[in-house]
Design an enzyme around this catalytic site. Structure first.
Site, PDB file in Angstrom:
ATOM      1  N   ASP A  16     -25.036 -46.714 -46.288  1.00 44.08           N
ATOM      2  CA  ASP A  16     -26.437 -47.604 -46.397  1.00 44.08           C
ATOM      3  C   ASP A  16     -25.586 -48.905 -46.399  1.00 44.08           C
ATOM      4  O   ASP A  16     -24.577 -49.175 -46.397  1.00 44.08           O
ATOM      5  CB  ASP A  16     -26.783 -47.134 -47.820  1.00 44.08           C
ATOM      6  CG  ASP A  16     -28.215 -48.077 -47.931  1.00 44.08           C
ATOM      7  OD1 ASP A  16     -29.024 -48.465 -47.247  1.00 44.08           O
ATOM      8  OD2 ASP A  16     -28.207 -48.807 -49.343  1.00 44.08           O
ATOM      9  N   ALA A  18     -27.585 -52.538 -48.296  1.00 41.89           N
ATOM     10  CA  ALA A  18     -27.576 -53.291 -49.560  1.00 41.89           C
ATOM     11  C   ALA A  18     -27.398 -52.249 -50.768  1.00 41.89           C
ATOM     12  O   ALA A  18     -27.920 -51.269 -50.685  1.00 41.89           O
ATOM     13  CB  ALA A  18     -28.959 -53.950 -49.623  1.00 41.89           C
ATOM     14  N   ALA A  49     -40.886 -53.529 -57.996  1.00 44.38           N
ATOM     15  CA  ALA A  49     -40.490 -53.749 -56.614  1.00 44.38           C
ATOM     16  C   ALA A  49     -39.574 -52.896 -56.133  1.00 44.38           C
ATOM     17  O   ALA A  49     -39.016 -52.212 -54.930  1.00 44.38           O
ATOM     18  CB  ALA A  49     -40.141 -55.216 -56.190  1.00 44.38           C
ATOM     19  N   MET A  53     -37.297 -48.237 -53.398  1.00 42.96           N
ATOM     20  CA  MET A  53     -36.183 -48.806 -52.562  1.00 42.96           C
ATOM     21  C   MET A  53     -35.441 -47.697 -51.850  1.00 42.96           C
ATOM     22  O   MET A  53     -35.329 -46.548 -52.414  1.00 42.96           O
ATOM     23  CB  MET A  53     -35.067 -49.373 -53.526  1.00 42.96           C
ATOM     24  CG  MET A  53     -34.066 -50.193 -52.602  1.00 42.96           C
ATOM     25  SD  MET A  53     -34.606 -51.373 -51.670  1.00 42.96           S
ATOM     26  CE  MET A  53     -35.420 -52.648 -52.823  1.00 42.96           C
ATOM     27  N   LYS A  57     -39.335 -50.393 -44.800  1.00 45.00           N
ATOM     28  CA  LYS A  57     -39.855 -51.692 -45.831  1.00 45.00           C
ATOM     29  C   LYS A  57     -41.385 -51.385 -45.598  1.00 45.00           C
ATOM     30  O   LYS A  57     -42.108 -51.680 -46.683  1.00 45.00           O
ATOM     31  CB  LYS A  57     -39.410 -53.308 -45.217  1.00 45.00           C
ATOM     32  CG  LYS A  57     -38.288 -53.344 -45.512  1.00 45.00           C
ATOM     33  CD  LYS A  57     -37.307 -52.882 -46.941  1.00 45.00           C
ATOM     34  CE  LYS A  57     -36.010 -52.921 -46.874  1.00 45.00           C
ATOM     35  NZ  LYS A  57     -35.521 -52.227 -48.188  1.00 45.00           N
ATOM     36  N   HIS A  60     -42.234 -48.671 -47.852  1.00 43.57           N
ATOM     37  CA  HIS A  60     -42.103 -49.438 -49.162  1.00 43.57           C
ATOM     38  C   HIS A  60     -43.191 -50.109 -49.890  1.00 43.57           C
ATOM     39  O   HIS A  60     -43.566 -49.971 -50.943  1.00 43.57           O
ATOM     40  CB  HIS A  60     -40.775 -50.189 -49.130  1.00 43.57           C
ATOM     41  CG  HIS A  60     -40.168 -50.646 -50.685  1.00 43.57           C
ATOM     42  ND1 HIS A  60     -38.996 -50.304 -50.798  1.00 43.57           N
ATOM     43  CD2 HIS A  60     -40.811 -51.058 -51.657  1.00 43.57           C
ATOM     44  CE1 HIS A  60     -38.968 -51.023 -52.121  1.00 43.57           C
ATOM     45  NE2 HIS A  60     -39.898 -51.440 -52.656  1.00 43.57           N
ATOM     46  N   ARG A 164     -36.384 -43.015 -43.785  1.00 46.85           N
ATOM     47  CA  ARG A 164     -36.211 -42.188 -44.928  1.00 46.85           C
ATOM     48  C   ARG A 164     -37.449 -41.764 -45.869  1.00 46.85           C
ATOM     49  O   ARG A 164     -38.181 -42.601 -45.766  1.00 46.85           O
ATOM     50  CB  ARG A 164     -34.915 -43.072 -45.940  1.00 46.85           C
ATOM     51  CG  ARG A 164     -33.813 -43.174 -45.225  1.00 46.85           C
ATOM     52  CD  ARG A 164     -33.110 -44.325 -46.219  1.00 46.85           C
ATOM     53  NE  ARG A 164     -31.926 -44.756 -45.420  1.00 46.85           N
ATOM     54  CZ  ARG A 164     -31.244 -45.863 -45.940  1.00 46.85           C
ATOM     55  NH1 ARG A 164     -31.644 -46.771 -46.910  1.00 46.85           N
ATOM     56  NH2 ARG A 164     -30.058 -46.199 -45.381  1.00 46.85           N
ATOM     57  N   ASP A 190     -27.186 -45.866 -52.363  1.00 45.16           N
ATOM     58  CA  ASP A 190     -27.480 -46.120 -53.881  1.00 45.16           C
ATOM     59  C   ASP A 190     -29.044 -45.780 -54.192  1.00 45.16           C
ATOM     60  O   ASP A 190     -29.653 -46.242 -55.332  1.00 45.16           O
ATOM     61  CB  ASP A 190     -27.350 -47.505 -54.183  1.00 45.16           C
ATOM     62  CG  ASP A 190     -28.443 -48.588 -53.124  1.00 45.16           C
ATOM     63  OD1 ASP A 190     -28.927 -49.291 -54.000  1.00 45.16           O
ATOM     64  OD2 ASP A 190     -28.216 -48.585 -52.024  1.00 45.16           O
TER      65      ASP A 190
END
Length: 276
Positions: A16, A18, A49, A53, A57, A60, A164, A190
């Site tokens: 991944d 970030a 927020a 994650m 986006k 999200h 994802r 992460d």
């Protein structure tokens, strides 16, 4: 007759971005969600927020808008719960903010470059994917290259039919990298959607507990945590990850080499990621 031969060692690691290789604490994506909602007069906390994650986006934002408390806040302001059109409006505000702010959080995670250089020098391919769409990824990749990191493959969330937790991005890496078997791949992430992605793709999975979204601290803050507090945080985050069933959980990318050595040992013993 062709005989199936199980891979004996890792051929590729799919990272991944970030919170995994860049942006310790995963601040770039989360901060922007808060700001994008604020532009619509909506208060969303950093903690809220961070919840979904790892997803693409748009998904999200849709997931955040489905959170009852956030939906209620939206309804109080606009007289209705957020539609897909409303989500798209927030997303379209999010994108330019994201591109603008990405450089502020583009530093490589300490030790990442050394680990990745070692992988490449031993012939292991380095794939990557992200919840970012391509327009943001292009900028992330450009900034990482200036810092010395170049993956062999980059797949953005809008370059596949399903982001994802679907396996599409990881599998696109397998195809592009010419890997012979998904069991010879390791997905490092992460977030739980990223771990489910790797699991669903038939790969070994490694969850990072301290460098990313779940801990949400800077590298300096992480380093200054007292041992007992760090252990308590690890346990909290490991519990969060448990349903996604990562094969391994480690603090940061620095701890990856020992894990890869163990995966190679398990592969040569005839173990497969799907069997554990």
């Amino acid at each position: 007759m062709m005989t199936y031969q199980q891979p004996q060692q890792v051929q590729a690691v799919i990272f991944d971005w970030a919170g995994t290789v860049v942006d310790f604490g995963s601040f770039a994506p989360t901060q922007i969600f808060v700001e994008a909602f604020a532009e619509f007069g909506m208060q969303v906390s950093l903690e809220e927020a961070r919840g979904p994650m790892g997803m693409g986006k748009w998904d999200h934002i849709r997931t955040l808008c489905n959170v009852p408390e956030i939906a209620e806040r939206y309804k109080a302001k606009f007289g209705r719960t957020p539609s897909d059109e409303d989500v798209t409006a927030i997303y379209e505000r999010f994108m330019p903010l994201q591109i603008e702010k990405i450089a502020e959080h583009s530093a490589l995670i300490p030790g990442a470059l050394e680990v990745i250089s070692t992988l490449k020098s031993t012939g292991v391919k380095v794939g990557s994917c992200s919840g970012y769409p391509k327009v943001v990824m292009d900028k992330v990749v450009e900034l990482a290259a200036k810092n010395g990191y170049m993956a062999d493959c980059v797949v953005a969330t809008d370059e596949v039919p399903n982001g994802r937790p679907h396996p599409a991005q990881s599998l696109a890496n397998v195809i592009a990298l010419g890997v012979s078997d998904v069991a010879a791949c390791v997905k490092v992430d992460d977030t739980w959607p990223g771990i489910v992605e790797g699991r669903s793709a038939g790969m070994w999975t490694v969850a990072l507990t301290c460098s990313g979204n779940a801990l949400g601290l800077t590298y300096e803050q992480f380093k200054q945590l007292p041992a007992d507090k760090l252990q308590a945080e690890r346990e909290r985050i490991e519990a969060m990850f448990s349903d996604s069933r990562p094969h391994y959980m480690i603090d940061t990318i620095v701890d990856l080499p020992e894990v890869l050595a163990d995966i190679n040992r398990r592969l040569s013993n005839g173990e497969m990621p799907q069997s554990s």
